[in-house]
Scaffold this motif. Structure first.
Motif, mmCIF file in Angstrom:
data_model
loop_
_atom_site.group_PDB
_atom_site.id
_atom_site.type_symbol
_atom_site.label_atom_id
_atom_site.label_comp_id
_atom_site.label_asym_id
_atom_site.label_seq_id
_atom_site.Cartn_x
_atom_site.Cartn_y
_atom_site.Cartn_z
ATOM 1 N N GLY A 53 0.792 -1.212 0.000
ATOM 2 C CA GLY A 53 0.000 0.000 0.000
ATOM 3 C C GLY A 53 0.831 1.271 0.000
ATOM 4 O O GLY A 53 1.843 1.362 0.686
ATOM 5 N N GLY A 54 0.377 2.259 -0.788
ATOM 6 C CA GLY A 54 1.037 3.547 -0.833
ATOM 7 C C GLY A 54 2.247 3.576 -1.753
ATOM 8 O O GLY A 54 2.567 2.608 -2.442
ATOM 9 N N SER A 55 2.940 4.710 -1.744
ATOM 10 C CA SER A 55 4.143 4.850 -2.563
ATOM 11 C C SER A 55 5.222 3.892 -2.083
ATOM 12 O O SER A 55 5.310 3.554 -0.910
ATOM 13 C CB SER A 55 4.669 6.287 -2.472
ATOM 14 N N ALA A 56 6.069 3.470 -3.025
ATOM 15 C CA ALA A 56 7.213 2.616 -2.683
ATOM 16 C C ALA A 56 8.431 3.445 -2.303
ATOM 17 O O ALA A 56 9.518 2.892 -2.136
ATOM 18 C CB ALA A 56 7.543 1.694 -3.853
ATOM 19 N N TRP A 57 8.257 4.738 -2.155
ATOM 20 C CA TRP A 57 9.370 5.628 -1.817
ATOM 21 C C TRP A 57 9.122 6.292 -0.469
ATOM 22 O O TRP A 57 8.029 6.788 -0.205
ATOM 23 C CB TRP A 57 9.544 6.695 -2.895
ATOM 24 N N GLU A 58 10.137 6.288 0.369
ATOM 25 C CA GLU A 58 10.056 6.902 1.702
ATOM 26 C C GLU A 58 11.093 8.027 1.787
ATOM 27 O O GLU A 58 12.277 7.808 1.491
ATOM 28 C CB GLU A 58 10.321 5.854 2.779
ATOM 29 N N TYR A 59 10.613 9.207 2.187
ATOM 30 C CA TYR A 59 11.527 10.355 2.273
ATOM 31 C C TYR A 59 12.304 10.308 3.578
ATOM 32 O O TYR A 59 11.742 10.036 4.649
ATOM 33 C CB TYR A 59 10.736 11.661 2.196
ATOM 34 N N ASP A 60 13.613 10.578 3.471
ATOM 35 C CA ASP A 60 14.496 10.597 4.633
ATOM 36 C C ASP A 60 14.915 12.042 4.903
ATOM 37 O O ASP A 60 15.651 12.641 4.115
ATOM 38 C CB ASP A 60 15.722 9.722 4.358
ATOM 39 N N ASP A 61 14.413 12.588 5.997
ATOM 40 C CA ASP A 61 14.674 14.003 6.311
ATOM 41 C C ASP A 61 16.165 14.292 6.452
ATOM 42 O O ASP A 61 16.650 15.347 6.036
ATOM 43 C CB ASP A 61 13.961 14.400 7.610
ATOM 44 N N ALA A 62 16.896 13.355 7.052
ATOM 45 C CA ALA A 62 18.298 13.612 7.388
ATOM 46 C C ALA A 62 19.150 13.857 6.152
ATOM 47 O O ALA A 62 20.052 14.710 6.165
ATOM 48 C CB ALA A 62 18.859 12.452 8.203
ATOM 49 N N THR A 63 18.892 13.117 5.075
ATOM 50 C CA THR A 63 19.745 13.249 3.883
ATOM 51 C C THR A 63 19.015 13.840 2.683
ATOM 52 O O THR A 63 19.618 14.032 1.631
ATOM 53 C CB THR A 63 20.325 11.871 3.490
ATOM 54 N N GLY A 64 17.725 14.092 2.823
ATOM 55 C CA GLY A 64 16.992 14.770 1.765
ATOM 56 C C GLY A 64 16.777 13.962 0.505
ATOM 57 O O GLY A 64 16.610 14.526 -0.581
ATOM 58 N N GLN A 65 16.771 12.641 0.614
ATOM 59 C CA GLN A 65 16.474 11.774 -0.528
ATOM 60 C C GLN A 65 15.434 10.735 -0.132
ATOM 61 O O GLN A 65 15.115 10.547 1.050
ATOM 62 C CB GLN A 65 17.749 11.065 -1.021
ATOM 63 N N PHE A 66 14.904 10.080 -1.149
ATOM 64 C CA PHE A 66 13.948 8.993 -0.947
ATOM 65 C C PHE A 66 14.687 7.659 -1.064
ATOM 66 O O PHE A 66 15.599 7.510 -1.883
ATOM 67 C CB PHE A 66 12.861 9.011 -2.021
ATOM 68 N N TYR A 67 14.262 6.660 -0.266
ATOM 69 C CA TYR A 67 14.735 5.294 -0.488
ATOM 70 C C TYR A 67 13.565 4.433 -0.933
ATOM 71 O O TYR A 67 12.411 4.683 -0.590
ATOM 72 C CB TYR A 67 15.425 4.712 0.742
ATOM 73 N N TYR A 68 13.887 3.395 -1.710
ATOM 74 C CA TYR A 68 12.868 2.531 -2.304
ATOM 75 C C TYR A 68 12.584 1.330 -1.413
ATOM 76 O O TYR A 68 13.505 0.711 -0.882
ATOM 77 C CB TYR A 68 13.336 2.049 -3.681
#
Length: 536
Positions: free
Chosen positions: A149-164
């Protein structure tokens, strides 16, 4: 090297244990390794050859072990490494192989590798996982969706990128385009193979490689409302990429560093894509799991076509396999009905290829309805109300009529089926006509008749609810006639051959009966026909 010994998995019968639900030895309501050891005599008496264990490695249990935080340990919930070593030794002493789950697509977000990877953009392990910048207009890198469920991408505040993450956000995907990741997982394989296990079932093996350009997946024109929302898009670029076969070839080479081991792949793909995972004889998985029977319409013609298509598509030298149930799909007895579950057992154990049994199917365990306040499955919690929960097929094994069905002295982690006081191993073992006794008889007959193991599959034309086929090989020919409907039917003697007798009926009450003329089948009955000399 002896080919029969090397290819033991071709004539073996696999039995999947979901460790949390098989046997609790310490009264915490969760199954464990010592509990499995305790029940090995049962598995030996059943007649299976290999025990496949769902994950038992250290894990925060966000997805009940499929989120691994340490690849070469045992989670304390299940016991210790000494317990595991004892399991392997005891299983081998009882003539049973041990298969472990390998979960190479992702780890837990609490794995030390991921802790390093997310620490900074220039960390040496940053590229061990799949990190991407968001789109310029904002939002995740592409439209890929999580299976849960939902997007397969999670935003990481610390490094400013998404992980899959193809599954839960707590299960970040490893980057299998990175040679260091491959090497690390291959060393994990060697660790467990060195401990004496007999092979791996590789979790979601078709997910390992993703499109290098991370293109958007196309919409699914056949999406049906009420299905899981991730099915709104086709996984054209997020799964089943051509380069995955190079990875599998490398895994196979690791397997082949050790004698008599097997590589099994979990693959939910259409047949024409599944068969590519066999590779060639030395480069693919020996057994890419064939899950066709888990979702087919339960009718004679549908099943007949599935068998024909599969047999016709198999590459030269490839070995077939069949599965009726697992830890992700509703119980077979609930899918096809209690009466047809017996016919399904005969189908599974007489088709050409290696059969895999799911714990409890041999006693006809039903899918258990789980109350909302008892749901444990993260899939159901994330996508509620459409029936995707997997808890109902993971309920505790029903051993006897005592408290908690002999599974535990405590309240089990999942509720028991309402019928556990009478539908259990102890009761059914004492009933000579039970489904458990049918499974034992089928397995015993399979061992007695070599044509049921190595013989060719030969379909016989039939109509209506009848599925008819022969197994021909060493020892002669046997005929299998399955009535997939509730009404009595008659099969002409010209279809089954003259001078035959019933070697086994799913009702366990016609053995030795001579067939004079046509074969009469009761509703929901299957029979195996042969000549008395073959069974002697």
């Amino acid at each position: 090297m002896d080919q029969d010994e090397q290819n033991w998995w071709r004539h073996g019968i696999f039995y999947q244990v979901y460790p949390r639900s098989f046997q609790d030895s310490n009264g915490d309501g969760v199954g464990d390794i010592k509990g499995i050891i305790r029940r090995l005599p049962y598995l030996k008496s059943l007649g299976v050859d290999a025990v496949w264990l769902s994950p038992i490695f250290p894990s925060p249990m966000a997805d009940f072990g499929y989120d691994i935080s340490e690849h070469t340990g045992i989670d304390p919930l299940f016991g210790t490494m000494d317990d595991f070593d004892a399991l392997v030794i005891t299983a081998h002493e009882n003539g049973l192989k041990v298969i472990l789950d390998l979960v190479p697509n992702h780890t837990s977000d609490q794995h030390p590798w991921f802790a390093e990877s997310r620490f900074s953009r220039d960390n040496p392990k940053r590229d061990w996982y799949i990190w991407r910048d968001g789109r310029s207009e904002g939002g995740p890198p592409n439209n890929w969706l999580s299976e849960f469920g939902g997007s397969a991408w999670e935003y990481d505040d610390a490094t400013g990128q998404f992980y899959y993450h193809a599954f839960l956000a707590q299960q970040p995907d490893l980057n299998w385009r990175n040679p260091a990741v491959r090497s690390a997982i291959y060393d994990v394989m060697r660790f467990w193979l060195g401990k004496g296990i007999d092979g791996f079932r590789v979790d979601v093996i078709w997910h390992l490689i993703k499109d290098e350009a991370f293109r958007n997946n196309p919409p699914n024109p056949h999406f049906v409302e009420g299905r899981p929302p991730n099915e709104k898009i086709l996984t054209q670029y997020s799964t089943d990429q051509p380069e995955v076969h190079d990875v599998i070839a490398e895994m196979r080479r690791v397997i082949d560093e050790f004698d008599h081991r097997v590589l099994i792949g979990e693959i939910y793909l259409p047949l024409h894509r599944l068969i590519a995972y066999y590779g060639n004889d030395l480069a693919g998985a020996q057994m890419p799991f064939n899950f066709a029977l888990l979702s087919t319409l339960w009718s004679a013609r549908s099943i007949e076509k599935i068998i024909a298509d599969y047999e016709g598509a198999l590459p030269a030298g490839a070995w077939p396999n069949w599965v009726l149930g697992n830890h992700d799909r509703p119980r077979v007895a609930s899918r096809v009905g209690k009466e047809q579950a017996r016919v399904a057992a005969m189908l599974l154990l007489t088709l050409r290829g290696t059969p895999t049994l799911y714990y409890g199917d041999e006693i006809g365990m039903q899918q258990v309805a789980i109350a909302p306040d008892q749901v444990r499955d993260p899939f159901e919690k994330n996508v509620p109300g459409i029936g995707v929960g997997r808890d109902g097929c993971r309920t505790p094994m029903q051993w006897d009529a005592t408290v908690s069905a002999g599974f535990s002295t405590a309240r089990p982690w999942l509720p028991l089926a309402d019928d556990h006081t009478h539908e259990n191993v102890t009761n059914l073992d004492a009933d000579v006509c039970s489904i458990l006794c049918l499974y034992k008889a089928l397995i015993a007959l399979r061992r007695k008749l070599p044509q049921l193991v190595t013989g060719a599959y030969r379909p016989v034309a039939a109509q209506g609810d009848i599925l008819l086929y022969r197994r021909q090989g060493e020892g002669g020919t046997v005929v299998i006639a399955l009535n997939l409907g509730p009404e009595p039917v008659s099969v002409a003697s010209s279809s089954i051959g003259f001078g035959r007798e019933i070697l086994l009926s799913t009702f366990l009450d016609r053995e030795g009966e001579a067939v004079q003329g046509a074969l009469d089948l009761r509703g929901n009955e299957g029979v195996i026909l042969g000549r008395s000399a073959q069974a002697g």
